[in-house]
Design a protein around this motif. Structure first.
Motif, PDB file in Angstrom:
ATOM      1  N   UNK A  30       0.832  -1.208   0.000  1.00 21.35           N
ATOM      2  CA  UNK A  30       0.000   0.000   0.000  1.00 21.35           C
ATOM      3  C   UNK A  30       0.863   1.252   0.000  1.00 21.35           C
ATOM      4  N   UNK A  31       1.871   1.285   0.843  1.00 22.72           N
ATOM      5  CA  UNK A  31       2.728   2.463   0.929  1.00 22.72           C
ATOM      6  C   UNK A  31       3.574   2.637  -0.329  1.00 22.72           C
ATOM      7  N   UNK A  32       3.967   1.547  -0.934  1.00 23.91           N
ATOM      8  CA  UNK A  32       4.730   1.608  -2.180  1.00 23.91           C
ATOM      9  C   UNK A  32       3.861   2.196  -3.300  1.00 23.91           C
ATOM     10  N   UNK A  33       2.614   1.788  -3.374  1.00 24.00           N
ATOM     11  CA  UNK A  33       1.697   2.327  -4.382  1.00 24.00           C
ATOM     12  C   UNK A  33       1.493   3.828  -4.178  1.00 24.00           C
ATOM     13  N   UNK A  52      -6.824  13.492  -1.470  1.00 30.93           N
ATOM     14  CA  UNK A  52      -8.189  13.267  -1.960  1.00 30.93           C
ATOM     15  C   UNK A  52      -8.185  12.808  -3.416  1.00 30.93           C
ATOM     16  N   UNK A  53      -7.286  13.363  -4.223  1.00 31.73           N
ATOM     17  CA  UNK A  53      -7.156  12.923  -5.614  1.00 31.73           C
ATOM     18  C   UNK A  53      -6.677  11.479  -5.687  1.00 31.73           C
ATOM     19  N   UNK A  54      -5.776  11.094  -4.806  1.00 28.19           N
ATOM     20  CA  UNK A  54      -5.309   9.708  -4.762  1.00 28.19           C
ATOM     21  C   UNK A  54      -6.459   8.780  -4.386  1.00 28.19           C
ATOM     22  N   UNK A  55      -7.246   9.206  -3.404  1.00 28.47           N
ATOM     23  CA  UNK A  55      -8.398   8.414  -2.978  1.00 28.47           C
ATOM     24  C   UNK A  55      -9.396   8.252  -4.134  1.00 28.47           C
ATOM     25  N   UNK A  56      -9.649   9.324  -4.873  1.00 28.85           N
ATOM     26  CA  UNK A  56     -10.552   9.251  -6.029  1.00 28.85           C
ATOM     27  C   UNK A  56     -10.021   8.268  -7.069  1.00 28.85           C
ATOM     28  N   UNK A  57      -8.712   8.295  -7.296  1.00 30.84           N
ATOM     29  CA  UNK A  57      -8.098   7.369  -8.246  1.00 30.84           C
ATOM     30  C   UNK A  57      -8.315   5.923  -7.822  1.00 30.84           C
ATOM     31  N   UNK A  59     -10.719   4.758  -5.943  1.00 26.28           N
ATOM     32  CA  UNK A  59     -12.133   4.439  -6.106  1.00 26.28           C
ATOM     33  C   UNK A  59     -12.443   4.152  -7.580  1.00 26.28           C
ATOM     34  N   UNK A  60     -11.863   4.952  -8.480  1.00 31.58           N
ATOM     35  CA  UNK A  60     -12.056   4.723  -9.918  1.00 31.58           C
ATOM     36  C   UNK A  60     -11.527   3.361 -10.349  1.00 31.58           C
ATOM     37  N   UNK A  61     -10.487   2.885  -9.659  1.00 28.54           N
ATOM     38  CA  UNK A  61      -9.897   1.586  -9.966  1.00 28.54           C
ATOM     39  C   UNK A  61     -10.658   0.442  -9.310  1.00 28.54           C
ATOM     40  N   UNK A  62     -11.702   0.780  -8.531  1.00 27.06           N
ATOM     41  CA  UNK A  62     -12.523  -0.254  -7.929  1.00 27.06           C
ATOM     42  C   UNK A  62     -12.187  -0.599  -6.490  1.00 27.06           C
ATOM     43  N   UNK A  63     -11.261   0.109  -5.886  1.00 27.24           N
ATOM     44  CA  UNK A  63     -10.930  -0.124  -4.470  1.00 27.24           C
ATOM     45  C   UNK A  63     -11.981   0.515  -3.602  1.00 27.24           C
ATOM     46  N   UNK A  64     -12.189  -0.069  -2.417  1.00 27.56           N
ATOM     47  CA  UNK A  64     -13.159   0.498  -1.464  1.00 27.56           C
ATOM     48  C   UNK A  64     -12.441   0.969  -0.233  1.00 27.56           C
TER      49      UNK A  64
END
Length: 64
Positions: A30-33, A52-57, A59-64
């Motif tokens: 996770x930290x590496x990503x 917040x932009x990272x979080x949106x990315x 979510x767009x990739x399907x992570x919850x």
């Protein structure tokens, strides 16, 4: 940027934690990503909007 300053910090942090190998690998992944994301965007010090932009990315990739 070649290596983000957070990489050494999170490696030092993880090496001092008393956690299972599986948890260690999970946190490391996770930290590496996250540091890859910062590096790709030349972000040295993340702001709230960067996070917040990272979080949106994610979510767009399907992570919850």
């Amino acid at each position: 940027m070649t290596m983000h300053p957070l990489e050494k910090l999170y490696m030092d942090y993880l090496s001092e934690k008393d956690i299972s190998r599986g948890t260690y690998e999970f946190y490391k992944t996770i930290l590496k990503q996250y540091t890859r994301y910062l590096n790709e965007r030349n972000i040295l010090y993340a702001t709230t909007s960067d996070i917040l932009n990272y979080k949106k990315l994610l979510i767009q990739k399907g992570y919850k």
